[in-house]
Design a protein around this motif. Structure first.
Motif, PDB file in Angstrom:
ATOM      1  N   TRP A   1       0.822  -1.280  -0.159  1.00 57.87           N
ATOM      2  CA  TRP A   1      -0.006  -0.140   0.077  1.00 57.87           C
ATOM      3  C   TRP A   1       0.876   1.268  -0.053  1.00 57.87           C
ATOM      4  O   TRP A   1       0.457   2.334  -0.661  1.00 57.87           O
ATOM      5  CB  TRP A   1      -1.120  -0.052   1.156  1.00 57.87           C
TER       6      TRP A   1
ATOM      7  N   SER B   1       1.009   4.007  -2.957  1.00 58.69           N
ATOM      8  CA  SER B   1       0.856   5.338  -2.643  1.00 58.69           C
ATOM      9  C   SER B   1       1.956   6.347  -3.349  1.00 58.69           C
ATOM     10  O   SER B   1       1.602   7.548  -3.998  1.00 58.69           O
ATOM     11  CB  SER B   1       0.729   5.668  -1.294  1.00 58.69           C
TER      12      SER B   1
ATOM     13  N   ASN C   1      -3.645  -8.489  -2.922  1.00 61.87           N
ATOM     14  CA  ASN C   1      -3.687  -7.540  -4.051  1.00 61.87           C
ATOM     15  C   ASN C   1      -4.815  -7.871  -5.146  1.00 61.87           C
ATOM     16  O   ASN C   1      -5.585  -6.947  -5.705  1.00 61.87           O
ATOM     17  CB  ASN C   1      -2.374  -7.487  -4.898  1.00 61.87           C
TER      18      ASN C   1
ATOM     19  N   LEU D   1      -8.226  -7.256  -2.814  1.00 60.38           N
ATOM     20  CA  LEU D   1      -8.367  -5.762  -2.503  1.00 60.38           C
ATOM     21  C   LEU D   1      -7.619  -4.611  -3.044  1.00 60.38           C
ATOM     22  O   LEU D   1      -8.005  -3.546  -3.419  1.00 60.38           O
ATOM     23  CB  LEU D   1      -8.128  -5.890  -0.793  1.00 60.38           C
ATOM     24  N   GLY D   2      -6.318  -5.048  -3.380  1.00 59.66           N
ATOM     25  CA  GLY D   2      -5.356  -3.978  -3.680  1.00 59.66           C
ATOM     26  C   GLY D   2      -5.702  -3.543  -5.146  1.00 59.66           C
ATOM     27  O   GLY D   2      -5.960  -2.124  -5.277  1.00 59.66           O
TER      28      GLY D   2
ATOM     29  N   THR E   1      -8.692  -1.155  -5.511  1.00 61.70           N
ATOM     30  CA  THR E   1      -8.436   0.089  -4.711  1.00 61.70           C
ATOM     31  C   THR E   1      -7.388   1.104  -5.539  1.00 61.70           C
ATOM     32  O   THR E   1      -7.646   2.332  -5.539  1.00 61.70           O
ATOM     33  CB  THR E   1      -7.854  -0.043  -3.073  1.00 61.70           C
ATOM     34  N   TYR E   2      -6.504   0.367  -5.906  1.00 58.31           N
ATOM     35  CA  TYR E   2      -5.447   1.328  -6.841  1.00 58.31           C
ATOM     36  C   TYR E   2      -6.037   1.767  -8.157  1.00 58.31           C
ATOM     37  O   TYR E   2      -5.942   3.166  -8.464  1.00 58.31           O
ATOM     38  CB  TYR E   2      -4.477   0.201  -7.292  1.00 58.31           C
TER      39      TYR E   2
ATOM     40  N   HIS F   1      -9.457   2.799  -8.344  1.00 51.80           N
ATOM     41  CA  HIS F   1     -10.140   3.696  -7.695  1.00 51.80           C
ATOM     42  C   HIS F   1      -9.201   5.001  -7.477  1.00 51.80           C
ATOM     43  O   HIS F   1      -9.652   6.162  -7.755  1.00 51.80           O
ATOM     44  CB  HIS F   1     -10.974   3.109  -6.616  1.00 51.80           C
ATOM     45  N   ALA F   2      -8.244   4.668  -6.769  1.00 53.47           N
ATOM     46  CA  ALA F   2      -7.393   6.131  -6.240  1.00 53.47           C
ATOM     47  C   ALA F   2      -6.813   6.633  -7.542  1.00 53.47           C
ATOM     48  O   ALA F   2      -6.772   7.859  -7.652  1.00 53.47           O
ATOM     49  CB  ALA F   2      -6.218   5.255  -5.627  1.00 53.47           C
TER      50      ALA F   2
END
Length: 323
Positions: free
Chosen positions: A243, A247, A306, A309-310, A313-314, A316-317
Protein backbone atom coordinates in the motif's frame (compact mmCIF):
# COMPACT_ATOMS: atom_id res chain seq x y z
CA UNK A 1 -11.91 -14.90 -7.97
CA UNK A 2 -11.09 -17.15 -10.95
CA UNK A 3 -7.43 -16.20 -10.79
CA UNK A 4 -7.13 -18.05 -7.50
CA UNK A 5 -8.19 -21.23 -9.34
CA UNK A 6 -5.43 -20.82 -11.92
CA UNK A 7 -3.81 -24.27 -12.45
CA UNK A 8 -0.30 -22.87 -11.95
CA UNK A 9 -1.24 -21.42 -8.56
CA UNK A 10 -2.99 -24.66 -7.62
CA UNK A 11 0.20 -26.58 -8.43
CA UNK A 12 2.01 -24.33 -5.96
CA UNK A 13 -0.60 -25.16 -3.31
CA UNK A 14 -0.23 -28.85 -4.16
CA UNK A 15 3.55 -28.56 -3.78
CA UNK A 16 3.16 -26.97 -0.35
CA UNK A 17 0.74 -29.71 0.70
CA UNK A 18 3.06 -32.45 -0.56
CA UNK A 19 5.95 -30.89 1.34
CA UNK A 20 3.95 -30.52 4.56
CA UNK A 21 2.97 -34.20 4.41
CA UNK A 22 6.65 -35.05 3.84
CA UNK A 23 6.11 -36.70 0.46
CA UNK A 24 9.19 -37.87 -1.40
CA UNK A 25 8.01 -35.89 -4.46
CA UNK A 26 11.01 -33.98 -5.76
CA UNK A 27 11.95 -32.03 -8.89
CA UNK A 28 15.56 -32.84 -9.87
CA UNK A 29 17.79 -29.78 -9.45
CA UNK A 30 18.90 -29.83 -13.09
CA UNK A 31 15.27 -29.69 -14.25
CA UNK A 32 14.44 -26.99 -11.70
CA UNK A 33 17.30 -24.88 -13.03
CA UNK A 34 16.12 -25.39 -16.62
CA UNK A 35 12.61 -24.26 -15.64
CA UNK A 36 14.03 -21.12 -14.05
CA UNK A 37 16.07 -20.28 -17.14
CA UNK A 38 13.14 -20.99 -19.45
CA UNK A 39 10.85 -18.61 -17.55
CA UNK A 40 13.46 -15.86 -17.68
CA UNK A 41 13.93 -16.30 -21.42
CA UNK A 42 10.18 -16.37 -22.15
CA UNK A 43 9.47 -13.25 -20.07
CA UNK A 44 12.37 -11.40 -21.68
CA UNK A 45 11.13 -12.27 -25.15
CA UNK A 46 7.59 -11.16 -24.32
CA UNK A 47 8.85 -7.76 -23.18
CA UNK A 48 11.04 -7.31 -26.24
CA UNK A 49 8.22 -8.20 -28.64
CA UNK A 50 5.88 -5.72 -26.88
CA UNK A 51 8.44 -2.92 -27.04
CA UNK A 52 9.05 -3.53 -30.76
CA UNK A 53 5.30 -3.30 -31.39
CA UNK A 54 4.55 -0.18 -29.31
CA UNK A 55 7.52 1.94 -30.32
CA UNK A 56 8.70 4.96 -28.34
CA UNK A 57 7.34 8.49 -27.87
CA UNK A 58 7.40 11.06 -25.07
CA UNK A 59 4.47 9.61 -23.10
CA UNK A 60 5.89 6.12 -23.37
CA UNK A 61 9.30 7.35 -22.21
CA UNK A 62 7.71 9.12 -19.22
CA UNK A 63 5.78 6.00 -18.16
CA UNK A 64 8.80 3.73 -18.54
CA UNK A 65 10.95 6.24 -16.66
CA UNK A 66 8.45 6.28 -13.79
CA UNK A 67 8.43 2.48 -13.73
CA UNK A 68 12.23 2.38 -13.66
CA UNK A 69 12.31 4.92 -10.81
CA UNK A 70 9.89 2.81 -8.75
CA UNK A 71 11.92 -0.31 -9.55
CA UNK A 72 14.93 1.24 -7.80
CA UNK A 73 13.05 3.07 -5.05
CA UNK A 74 11.02 0.14 -3.69
CA UNK A 75 13.94 -2.26 -3.06
CA UNK A 76 16.03 0.60 -1.67
CA UNK A 77 13.36 1.43 0.90
CA UNK A 78 12.74 -2.24 1.65
CA UNK A 79 16.38 -3.06 2.29
CA UNK A 80 16.90 0.05 4.43
CA UNK A 81 13.92 -1.00 6.56
CA UNK A 82 14.80 -4.70 6.84
CA UNK A 83 18.60 -4.90 7.00
CA UNK A 84 18.80 -4.36 10.76
CA UNK A 85 15.81 -6.60 11.56
CA UNK A 86 16.66 -9.80 9.66
CA UNK A 87 19.80 -11.34 8.14
CA UNK A 88 21.17 -9.09 5.40
CA UNK A 89 21.04 -11.81 2.75
CA UNK A 90 17.36 -12.29 3.57
CA UNK A 91 16.79 -8.52 3.60
CA UNK A 92 18.30 -8.21 0.12
CA UNK A 93 16.16 -11.09 -1.19
CA UNK A 94 12.89 -9.82 0.33
CA UNK A 95 13.62 -6.29 -0.92
CA UNK A 96 14.23 -7.72 -4.40
CA UNK A 97 10.95 -9.66 -4.36
CA UNK A 98 9.00 -6.52 -3.45
CA UNK A 99 10.98 -4.35 -5.83
CA UNK A 100 10.10 -6.70 -8.67
CA UNK A 101 6.63 -7.53 -10.02
CA UNK A 102 3.98 -10.25 -10.31
CA UNK A 103 2.84 -11.15 -13.83
CA UNK A 104 -0.42 -12.73 -12.60
CA UNK A 105 -1.29 -9.59 -10.63
CA UNK A 106 -0.54 -7.57 -13.76
CA UNK A 107 -2.83 -9.71 -15.94
CA UNK A 108 -5.65 -9.51 -13.39
CA UNK A 109 -5.38 -5.71 -13.36
CA UNK A 110 -5.63 -5.65 -17.16
CA UNK A 111 -8.91 -7.56 -17.01
CA UNK A 112 -10.37 -5.20 -14.39
CA UNK A 113 -9.29 -2.12 -16.33
CA UNK A 114 -10.84 -3.42 -19.55
CA UNK A 115 -14.05 -4.31 -17.72
CA UNK A 116 -14.18 -0.71 -16.49
CA UNK A 117 -13.65 0.72 -19.97
CA UNK A 118 -10.12 1.97 -19.28
CA UNK A 119 -7.48 1.39 -21.95
CA UNK A 120 -3.89 1.32 -20.75
CA UNK A 121 -0.84 1.75 -22.97
CA UNK A 122 0.65 -1.45 -24.34
CA UNK A 123 4.06 -0.17 -23.25
CA UNK A 124 3.10 -0.94 -19.65
CA UNK A 125 3.76 -4.58 -20.49
CA UNK A 126 7.31 -3.50 -21.23
CA UNK A 127 7.34 -1.63 -17.91
CA UNK A 128 6.51 -4.92 -16.20
CA UNK A 129 9.59 -6.57 -17.70
CA UNK A 130 11.80 -3.53 -17.07
CA UNK A 131 10.82 -3.54 -13.39
CA UNK A 132 12.11 -7.09 -12.97
CA UNK A 133 15.76 -6.15 -13.46
CA UNK A 134 16.78 -3.29 -11.10
CA UNK A 135 15.70 -5.07 -7.93
CA UNK A 136 17.57 -8.22 -8.96
CA UNK A 137 20.71 -6.21 -9.75
CA UNK A 138 20.50 -4.43 -6.41
CA UNK A 139 19.95 -7.69 -4.51
CA UNK A 140 23.00 -9.34 -6.08
CA UNK A 141 25.07 -6.20 -5.46
CA UNK A 142 24.03 -6.11 -1.82
CA UNK A 143 24.66 -9.84 -1.37
CA UNK A 144 28.11 -9.61 -2.92
CA UNK A 145 28.94 -6.58 -0.78
CA UNK A 146 27.83 -8.52 2.31
CA UNK A 147 30.03 -11.46 1.33
CA UNK A 148 32.99 -9.07 1.04
CA UNK A 149 32.14 -7.57 4.43
CA UNK A 150 32.04 -11.00 6.06
CA UNK A 151 35.34 -11.93 4.42
CA UNK A 152 36.97 -8.81 5.83
CA UNK A 153 35.73 -9.85 9.27
CA UNK A 154 37.64 -13.11 8.95
CA UNK A 155 34.73 -15.32 7.88
CA UNK A 156 36.21 -15.98 4.44
CA UNK A 157 39.34 -15.66 2.34
CA UNK A 158 38.18 -13.00 -0.13
CA UNK A 159 40.27 -9.89 -0.64
CA UNK A 160 39.35 -6.28 -0.06
CA UNK A 161 36.14 -4.64 -1.21
CA UNK A 162 36.09 -4.22 -4.99
CA UNK A 163 33.20 -2.34 -6.51
CA UNK A 164 34.35 -3.27 -9.99
CA UNK A 165 34.31 -6.95 -9.11
CA UNK A 166 30.87 -6.70 -7.53
CA UNK A 167 29.42 -4.86 -10.53
CA UNK A 168 30.91 -7.41 -12.92
CA UNK A 169 29.51 -10.36 -10.98
CA UNK A 170 26.10 -8.72 -10.67
CA UNK A 171 25.64 -7.68 -14.28
CA UNK A 172 27.03 -10.93 -15.71
CA UNK A 173 25.04 -13.28 -13.48
CA UNK A 174 23.86 -15.90 -15.95
CA UNK A 175 20.17 -15.98 -15.12
CA UNK A 176 19.73 -12.22 -15.03
CA UNK A 177 21.82 -11.73 -18.16
CA UNK A 178 19.51 -14.18 -19.94
CA UNK A 179 16.50 -12.02 -19.04
CA UNK A 180 18.09 -8.86 -20.46
CA UNK A 181 19.49 -10.61 -23.53
CA UNK A 182 16.13 -12.22 -24.32
CA UNK A 183 14.42 -8.85 -24.13
CA UNK A 184 16.92 -7.35 -26.58
CA UNK A 185 16.50 -10.30 -28.95
CA UNK A 186 12.71 -9.97 -28.77
CA UNK A 187 12.94 -6.26 -29.60
CA UNK A 188 15.31 -6.80 -32.54
CA UNK A 189 13.35 -9.70 -34.05
CA UNK A 190 9.94 -8.03 -33.59
CA UNK A 191 6.71 -9.54 -34.90
CA UNK A 192 8.48 -12.09 -37.09
CA UNK A 193 10.42 -13.32 -34.10
CA UNK A 194 7.26 -13.50 -32.01
CA UNK A 195 5.61 -15.73 -34.60
CA UNK A 196 8.61 -18.04 -34.76
CA UNK A 197 8.98 -18.28 -30.98
CA UNK A 198 5.27 -18.63 -30.16
CA UNK A 199 5.38 -22.44 -29.73
CA UNK A 200 8.28 -22.07 -27.29
CA UNK A 201 7.72 -18.77 -25.45
CA UNK A 202 3.91 -18.78 -25.65
CA UNK A 203 2.32 -22.22 -25.91
CA UNK A 204 4.63 -23.94 -23.43
CA UNK A 205 4.75 -21.10 -20.91
CA UNK A 206 1.73 -21.97 -18.78
CA UNK A 207 2.64 -25.62 -18.36
CA UNK A 208 6.27 -24.98 -17.47
CA UNK A 209 5.23 -22.20 -15.10
CA UNK A 210 3.00 -24.71 -13.29
CA UNK A 211 5.94 -27.12 -13.04
CA UNK A 212 8.12 -24.32 -11.66
CA UNK A 213 5.54 -23.33 -9.04
CA UNK A 214 5.17 -26.96 -7.99
CA UNK A 215 8.88 -26.99 -7.23
CA UNK A 216 8.67 -23.66 -5.39
CA UNK A 217 5.75 -24.98 -3.31
CA UNK A 218 7.90 -27.91 -2.22
CA UNK A 219 10.70 -25.49 -1.30
CA UNK A 220 8.40 -23.26 0.76
CA UNK A 221 7.07 -26.28 2.68
CA UNK A 222 10.58 -27.45 3.47
CA UNK A 223 11.50 -24.04 4.87
CA UNK A 224 8.20 -23.33 6.59
CA UNK A 225 9.34 -24.30 10.08
CA UNK A 226 12.21 -21.81 9.91
CA UNK A 227 9.96 -19.09 8.48
CA UNK A 228 7.60 -19.40 11.46
CA UNK A 229 10.46 -18.39 13.75
CA UNK A 230 10.72 -14.92 12.19
CA UNK A 231 9.19 -11.88 13.83
CA UNK A 232 5.78 -10.51 12.97
CA UNK A 233 7.49 -7.48 11.47
CA UNK A 234 7.98 -9.32 8.16
CA UNK A 235 4.30 -10.22 8.05
CA UNK A 236 3.45 -6.57 8.67
CA UNK A 237 5.83 -5.52 5.88
CA UNK A 238 4.20 -7.96 3.45
CA UNK A 239 0.72 -6.64 4.29
CA UNK A 240 1.39 -2.89 4.59
CA UNK A 241 4.39 -2.37 2.29
CA UNK A 242 2.44 -2.76 -0.98
CA UNK A 243 0.00 0.00 0.00
CA UNK A 244 2.90 2.34 0.73
CA UNK A 245 4.56 1.49 -2.58
CA UNK A 246 1.30 2.07 -4.48
CA UNK A 247 0.84 5.44 -2.77
CA UNK A 248 4.33 6.55 -3.81
CA UNK A 249 3.63 5.41 -7.38
CA UNK A 250 0.37 7.40 -7.46
CA UNK A 251 2.16 10.53 -6.25
CA UNK A 252 4.73 10.12 -9.01
CA UNK A 253 1.99 9.58 -11.61
CA UNK A 254 0.21 12.76 -10.50
CA UNK A 255 3.42 14.79 -10.81
CA UNK A 256 4.08 13.37 -14.29
CA UNK A 257 0.40 13.70 -15.33
CA UNK A 258 0.18 10.13 -16.53
CA UNK A 259 -3.08 8.77 -18.02
CA UNK A 260 -5.42 7.20 -15.47
CA UNK A 261 -5.03 3.62 -16.71
CA UNK A 262 -1.25 3.87 -16.96
CA UNK A 263 -1.12 5.33 -13.45
CA UNK A 264 -3.24 2.46 -12.14
CA UNK A 265 -0.94 -0.06 -13.78
CA UNK A 266 2.12 1.68 -12.30
CA UNK A 267 0.50 1.36 -8.86
CA UNK A 268 -0.26 -2.32 -9.44
CA UNK A 269 3.29 -3.04 -10.57
CA UNK A 270 4.81 -1.11 -7.66
CA UNK A 271 2.58 -2.86 -5.11
CA UNK A 272 3.07 -6.37 -6.46
CA UNK A 273 5.87 -8.76 -5.53
CA UNK A 274 7.61 -11.30 -7.72
CA UNK A 275 7.20 -15.03 -7.25
CA UNK A 276 8.59 -16.06 -10.66
CA UNK A 277 11.66 -14.15 -11.82
CA UNK A 278 13.13 -13.20 -8.45
CA UNK A 279 12.96 -16.75 -7.02
CA UNK A 280 14.31 -18.05 -10.33
CA UNK A 281 17.39 -15.84 -10.00
CA UNK A 282 17.93 -15.62 -6.25
CA UNK A 283 17.75 -19.32 -5.48
CA UNK A 284 21.07 -19.57 -7.37
CA UNK A 285 22.48 -16.03 -7.06
CA UNK A 286 21.89 -15.71 -3.28
CA UNK A 287 21.73 -19.27 -1.92
CA UNK A 288 22.30 -17.88 1.60
CA UNK A 289 18.79 -16.37 1.58
CA UNK A 290 15.80 -18.34 2.84
CA UNK A 291 13.34 -18.94 -0.06
CA UNK A 292 10.43 -19.38 2.36
CA UNK A 293 10.74 -15.70 3.25
CA UNK A 294 10.90 -13.94 -0.11
CA UNK A 295 8.67 -16.46 -1.89
CA UNK A 296 6.23 -17.24 0.91
CA UNK A 297 5.57 -13.61 1.82
CA UNK A 298 5.04 -12.47 -1.77
CA UNK A 299 2.75 -15.31 -2.82
CA UNK A 300 1.15 -16.19 0.51
CA UNK A 301 0.25 -12.68 1.70
CA UNK A 302 0.84 -9.96 -0.87
CA UNK A 303 -0.50 -11.77 -3.92
CA UNK A 304 -3.98 -12.66 -2.59
CA UNK A 305 -4.26 -9.27 -0.85
CA UNK A 306 -3.61 -7.47 -4.14
CA UNK A 307 -5.99 -9.69 -6.08
CA UNK A 308 -8.87 -9.31 -3.64
CA UNK A 309 -8.40 -5.77 -2.30
CA UNK A 310 -5.45 -3.99 -3.80
CA UNK A 311 -6.15 -3.79 -7.52
CA UNK A 312 -9.71 -2.36 -7.24
CA UNK A 313 -8.43 0.19 -4.71
CA UNK A 314 -5.48 1.22 -6.88
CA UNK A 315 -7.76 1.75 -9.90
CA UNK A 316 -10.23 3.79 -7.82
CA UNK A 317 -7.40 5.92 -6.40
CA UNK A 318 -5.98 6.60 -9.88
CA UNK A 319 -9.42 7.68 -11.11
CA UNK A 320 -9.86 9.94 -8.09
CA UNK A 321 -6.42 11.58 -8.45
CA UNK A 322 -6.18 11.84 -12.25
CA UNK A 323 -9.65 11.31 -13.64
Amino acid sequence: MNTLLDPAILFFVFGVAAGIFKSNLEIPRSIAKFLSLYLLMALGLKGGFALAKSGMDTSVAISLGAALAMAFLVPTLGYALLKNRIARFDAAAVAAAYGSVSAVTFVTAIQLLEAGGLNFGGHMTVAMVIMESPAIIMAVLLANANRQRLAQQGQGSAGGFSLRKILHESFTDGAHLLLIGSMIIGYVSGEAGKTMMQPFAGDLFKGLLAFFLLDMGLMVARNFAEARKTSGFLLLYAAVGPWVHASIALSLAVVLKMPVADAAMLMVLSASASYIVVPAVLRYAIPEANPSLYFGLSLGITFPMNILLGIPTYIHAAKWALG
